[in-house]
Design an enzyme around this catalytic site. Structure first.
Site, short mmCIF file in Angstrom:
data_model
loop_
_atom_site.label_atom_id
_atom_site.label_comp_id
_atom_site.label_asym_id
_atom_site.label_seq_id
_atom_site.Cartn_x
_atom_site.Cartn_y
_atom_site.Cartn_z
CB VAL A 11 -1.13 -0.08 1.10
CG1 VAL A 11 -1.61 1.17 1.32
CG2 VAL A 11 -2.11 -1.15 1.20
CD GLU A 147 -5.52 1.84 -1.23
OE1 GLU A 147 -5.27 3.09 -1.10
OE2 GLU A 147 -6.16 1.72 -2.33
CG PHE A 148 -11.36 0.22 -0.87
CD1 PHE A 148 -12.25 -0.61 -0.25
CD2 PHE A 148 -11.66 1.67 -0.56
CE1 PHE A 148 -12.99 0.10 0.87
CE2 PHE A 148 -12.30 2.16 0.65
CZ PHE A 148 -12.82 1.29 1.37
NE ARG A 150 -8.70 -4.92 -8.26
CZ ARG A 150 -9.54 -4.92 -9.43
NH1 ARG A 150 -9.89 -6.08 -9.98
NH2 ARG A 150 -8.92 -3.83 -10.40
CE LYS A 200 -9.43 -2.64 3.15
NZ LYS A 200 -9.29 -2.98 1.60
CG LEU A 246 -20.49 -14.06 -8.86
CD1 LEU A 246 -21.66 -14.10 -9.28
CD2 LEU A 246 -20.85 -15.01 -7.37
N GLY A 249 -13.21 -21.66 -7.10
CA GLY A 249 -11.81 -21.97 -7.33
C GLY A 249 -11.38 -22.78 -5.90
CB CYS A 256 -6.48 -8.13 2.80
SG CYS A 256 -5.11 -7.07 3.13
CE LYS A 259 -4.71 -7.79 7.42
NZ LYS A 259 -5.14 -6.57 7.56
P1 NAD Z 1 2.94 -4.74 4.33
O1 NAD Z 1 3.31 -5.81 5.21
O2 NAD Z 1 3.54 -5.32 2.70
O3 NAD Z 1 3.86 -3.65 4.64
C1 NAD Z 1 4.15 -2.89 5.73
C2 NAD Z 1 5.32 -2.05 5.88
O4 NAD Z 1 5.42 -1.40 7.00
C3 NAD Z 1 6.49 -2.82 5.99
O5 NAD Z 1 7.47 -2.53 4.93
C4 NAD Z 1 7.25 -2.72 7.26
O6 NAD Z 1 8.49 -3.02 7.33
C5 NAD Z 1 6.59 -1.32 7.80
N1 NAD Z 1 6.66 -0.92 9.04
C6 NAD Z 1 6.20 -1.57 9.98
N2 NAD Z 1 6.27 -1.16 11.21
C7 NAD Z 1 6.61 0.03 10.84
C8 NAD Z 1 6.93 1.51 11.62
N3 NAD Z 1 6.77 1.43 12.88
N4 NAD Z 1 7.22 2.36 10.94
C9 NAD Z 1 7.40 2.50 9.62
N5 NAD Z 1 7.26 0.97 9.06
C10 NAD Z 1 6.93 0.07 9.53
O7 NAD Z 1 1.67 -4.36 4.32
P2 NAD Z 1 0.66 -4.01 3.04
O8 NAD Z 1 0.03 -5.12 2.50
O9 NAD Z 1 1.15 -2.89 2.60
O10 NAD Z 1 -0.69 -3.54 4.07
C11 NAD Z 1 -0.71 -2.38 4.78
C12 NAD Z 1 -2.06 -2.37 5.27
O11 NAD Z 1 -3.12 -1.84 4.24
C13 NAD Z 1 -2.46 -3.39 6.18
O12 NAD Z 1 -3.54 -2.92 7.35
C14 NAD Z 1 -3.58 -4.28 5.14
O13 NAD Z 1 -4.45 -4.92 5.77
C15 NAD Z 1 -4.07 -2.60 4.29
N6 NAD Z 1 -4.26 -2.98 3.03
C16 NAD Z 1 -3.46 -3.72 2.24
C17 NAD Z 1 -3.76 -4.22 0.75
C18 NAD Z 1 -2.99 -4.90 -0.20
O14 NAD Z 1 -3.30 -5.11 -1.10
N7 NAD Z 1 -1.76 -5.46 0.40
C19 NAD Z 1 -4.78 -3.40 0.37
C20 NAD Z 1 -5.67 -2.58 1.14
C21 NAD Z 1 -5.25 -2.50 2.46
C1 UGA Z 2 -8.66 -7.68 -1.75
C2 UGA Z 2 -9.78 -6.88 -2.24
O1 UGA Z 2 -9.90 -7.09 -3.52
C3 UGA Z 2 -9.17 -5.51 -2.49
O2 UGA Z 2 -10.31 -4.23 -2.58
C4 UGA Z 2 -8.74 -4.83 -1.01
O3 UGA Z 2 -7.88 -3.59 -0.91
C5 UGA Z 2 -7.57 -5.88 -0.46
O4 UGA Z 2 -8.11 -7.23 -0.56
C6 UGA Z 2 -6.88 -5.68 0.85
O5 UGA Z 2 -7.65 -5.27 1.69
O6 UGA Z 2 -5.89 -6.15 1.03
P1 UGA Z 2 -6.49 -8.84 -2.91
O7 UGA Z 2 -6.31 -9.54 -1.78
O8 UGA Z 2 -5.39 -8.22 -3.69
O9 UGA Z 2 -7.60 -7.70 -2.79
O10 UGA Z 2 -7.31 -9.83 -3.95
P2 UGA Z 2 -8.43 -10.12 -4.68
O11 UGA Z 2 -8.43 -9.74 -5.88
O12 UGA Z 2 -9.60 -9.71 -3.88
O13 UGA Z 2 -8.48 -11.76 -4.41
C7 UGA Z 2 -8.66 -12.25 -3.09
C8 UGA Z 2 -8.74 -13.69 -3.23
O14 UGA Z 2 -9.96 -14.26 -3.65
C9 UGA Z 2 -7.59 -14.50 -4.24
O15 UGA Z 2 -7.22 -15.70 -3.59
C10 UGA Z 2 -8.53 -14.76 -5.49
O16 UGA Z 2 -7.84 -15.58 -5.95
C11 UGA Z 2 -9.90 -15.15 -4.59
N1 UGA Z 2 -11.03 -14.84 -5.80
C12 UGA Z 2 -11.15 -13.72 -6.04
C13 UGA Z 2 -11.69 -16.07 -5.99
O17 UGA Z 2 -11.69 -16.98 -5.57
N2 UGA Z 2 -12.84 -15.98 -6.81
C14 UGA Z 2 -13.31 -14.54 -7.47
O18 UGA Z 2 -14.07 -14.42 -8.14
C15 UGA Z 2 -12.09 -13.39 -7.02
#
Ligand code: NAD
Ligand code: UGA
Length: 442
Positions: A11, A147-148, A150, A200, A246, A249, A256, A259
């Site tokens: 993110v 954040e939303f 993917r 969220k 839909l 699989g 996410c 979790k």
């Molecule tokens: P990530 O684990 O990839 O990255 C987190 C980063 O934060 C790491 O690089 C870590 O070293 C750093 N960090 C940890 N503690 C810190 C601190 N005290 N100061 C500064 N940096 C620090 O996480 P992510 O996948 O980017 O997700 C971040 C958040 O966003 C989570 O809450 C997740 O649920 C949410 N989110 C993730 C996604 C996604 O697609 N990955 C999408 C939407 C929302």
């Molecule tokens: C998901 C949400 O789509 C994002 O909007 C959100 O920001 C993010 O989580 C987050 O909070 O981190 P992401 O985890 O990147 O994004 O992946 P998705 O595309 O949502 O897929 C999630 C899982 O569902 C994957 O394992 C995917 O293969 C599976 N999936 C998805 C299915 O089995 N069937 C589907 O029709 C769609």
């Protein structure tokens, strides 16, 4: 605007690239010095399509710099965006220690006008942070800005979000957040922080519900010998339902959906609510992997000593992220049953996070040599578009189990192979025995 972003993961890096390319001046910070050094060179520590070129461009133009947290915090930030991880435990409790450490650093060293929480946090966290900051005499305004995006299409999502959610109490902070996003055409949903936080979780829980719904139906379909993809299209064309999410699989994985579903169930439990529907969504998802292993056993019989090829390891195509990947769970279950598994993934290298006993191949062809069965676990386009005639020649057996329902059965059958999907009509008759598989009866 002058922005600092705390947490350089999926993110944080994507948000930094997007905001700097809109003309904001961005500093990206992380506690991981290796990561910061790598990002400063324009190299990203995870695979995300198109991200590196835009990062390199922003660094070169001086719109973005990467620094170590907390020493690199700047004095004059207008908005600090927190993008650190918020992992959960088995009981659904959300670990906010990264968030607390980030806030402590910001509050004592930089005190920006606005602190925007992009990390996914339980309902009420923003309000609690406001109280904590006030006790530390920090007058930063706190905004919930979930954040939303993917993974795999993160940049596209960041530039073209369906909506931007801003949970805020103070009009001045709301105006600053609107200025931050003024390049976007997307609707702004301006709410209180608690509503933003729940939006969220509710979004991810609803997406998870759609997936478990179609996966449960897919099991009915396999009993009736009818095709779940046809059912999904038939219901999805109703605009009230929609065609997205839909795809039956191996169940939802990634960092996410599982979790956040667990966390929402945990939050409900603290209210004394049973979350019956959400628990069912979770149960269907968890049992889907075991159900797929049963399909493999139905085809091959006892798996001890059987040779399996597994294509795809990441939790979906377009990413190298292995967090909670159904592919990894499935392979572990197959290895536990005595199968010898050789895997290939276009973007996963090395052995970190992979099940013990798994053999990695350098290419998809090597992985299938002498395999009794090929199981497709991630819907990578390069795997879908393989030369299936050649695959058939390399395998010892002839069944392709498509756990993503992404292959065209006709192409597989034309190559002399037997196609099996998840709840897809078995055009080639059931049941098939291991002897038939070995002989290649299609
Ligand atoms: P990530 O684990 O990839 O990255 C987190 C980063 O934060 C790491 O690089 C870590 O070293 C750093 N960090 C940890 N503690 C810190 C601190 N005290 N100061 C500064 N940096 C620090 O996480 P992510 O996948 O980017 O997700 C971040 C958040 O966003 C989570 O809450 C997740 O649920 C949410 N989110 C993730 C996604 C996604 O697609 N990955 C999408 C939407 C929302
Ligand atoms: C998901 C949400 O789509 C994002 O909007 C959100 O920001 C993010 O989580 C987050 O909070 O981190 P992401 O985890 O990147 O994004 O992946 P998705 O595309 O949502 O897929 C999630 C899982 O569902 C994957 O394992 C995917 O293969 C599976 N999936 C998805 C299915 O089995 N069937 C589907 O029709 C769609």
């Amino acid at each position: 605007m002058r922005i600092e972003i705390i947490g350089a993961g999926y993110v944080g890096v994507v948000t930094a690239a997007t905001l700097s390319s809109w003309g904001h001046r961005v500093t990206l910070l992380d506690i991981n010095s290796e990561r910061i050094e790598q990002l400063s060179r324009g190299s990203v520590h995870f695979y995300e399509p198109d991200l590196e070129p835009i990062l390199q461009q922003q660094l070169a133009e001086g719109a973005l710099d990467c620094r170590l947290f907390p020493h690199g915090l700047i004095d004059q930030a207008q908005i600090a965006m927190i993008c650190v991880g918020t992992p959960g435990n088995m009981k659904g409790h959300t670990d906010l220690s990264q968030l607390e450490a980030a806030l402590q650093g910001i509050a004592t060293r930089s005190a920006p006008e606005v602190i925007a929480i992009k990390s996914t946090v339980p309902v009420g966290t923003g309000r609690k942070i406001m109280g904590d900051l006030a006790r530390r005499n920090c007058d930063s305004m706190v905004v919930a800005n979930p954040e939303f995006l993917r993974e795999g299409s993160a940049l596209y999502d960041s530039f073209h979000p369906d909506r931007v959610v801003i949970g805020v109490d103070q009009p001045k902070a709301a105006a600053m957040m609107q200025e931050l996003y003024n390049r976007l055409q997307a609707p702004l949903v301006i709410t209180c922080p608690e509503e933003a936080e729940l939006i969220k979780y509710a979004s991810n829980a609803f997406l998870a519900t759609k997936i478990s719904f179609i996966n449960e139906l897919s099991r009915f379909c396999s009993n009736w010998d009818i095709d779940i993809n046809v059912i999904a299209r038939g219901i999805g064309l109703d605009h009230r339902v929609g065609t997205h999410f839909l795809q039956a699989g191996s169940g939802f994985g990634g960092s996410c959906l599982p979790k956040d579903l667990k966390s929402l169930i945990g939050q409900a439990a603290t209210l004394g609510e049973g979350a019956v529907l959400l628990r069912a969504v979770q149960q269907v998802n968890e049992s889907q992997r075991g159900w797929i292993v049963q399909q493999v056993e139905q085809i091959l019989g006892n798996l001890a000593g059987k040779t399996l090829a597994a294509w795809g390891l990441s939790f979906k195509a377009g990413t190298d992220d292995l967090r909670d990947s159904p592919a990894i769970d499935l392979i572990s279950l197959l290895i536990d049953k005595g199968a010898q598994v050789t895997a290939y993934d276009p973007k996963v290298a090395g052995s970190s996070g992979l099940p013990a006993g798994l053999v990695m191949a350098d290419n998809p062809e090597t992985a299938v040599v002498s395999a009794d069965l090929l199981v497709l676990l991630t819907e990578w386009p390069e795997l879908i578009n393989m030369d299936w005639q050649q695959v058939g020649k390399l395998m010892s057996g002839s069944v392709v189990l498509d756990t993503r329902n992404c292959l065209d059965p006709e192409i597989i059958i034309k190559a002399g192979l037997i196609y099996r999907g998840i709840g897809r009509a078995m055009q080639q008759g059931i049941p098939i025995t291991y002897q038939q598989v070995k002989k290649g009866l299609g």
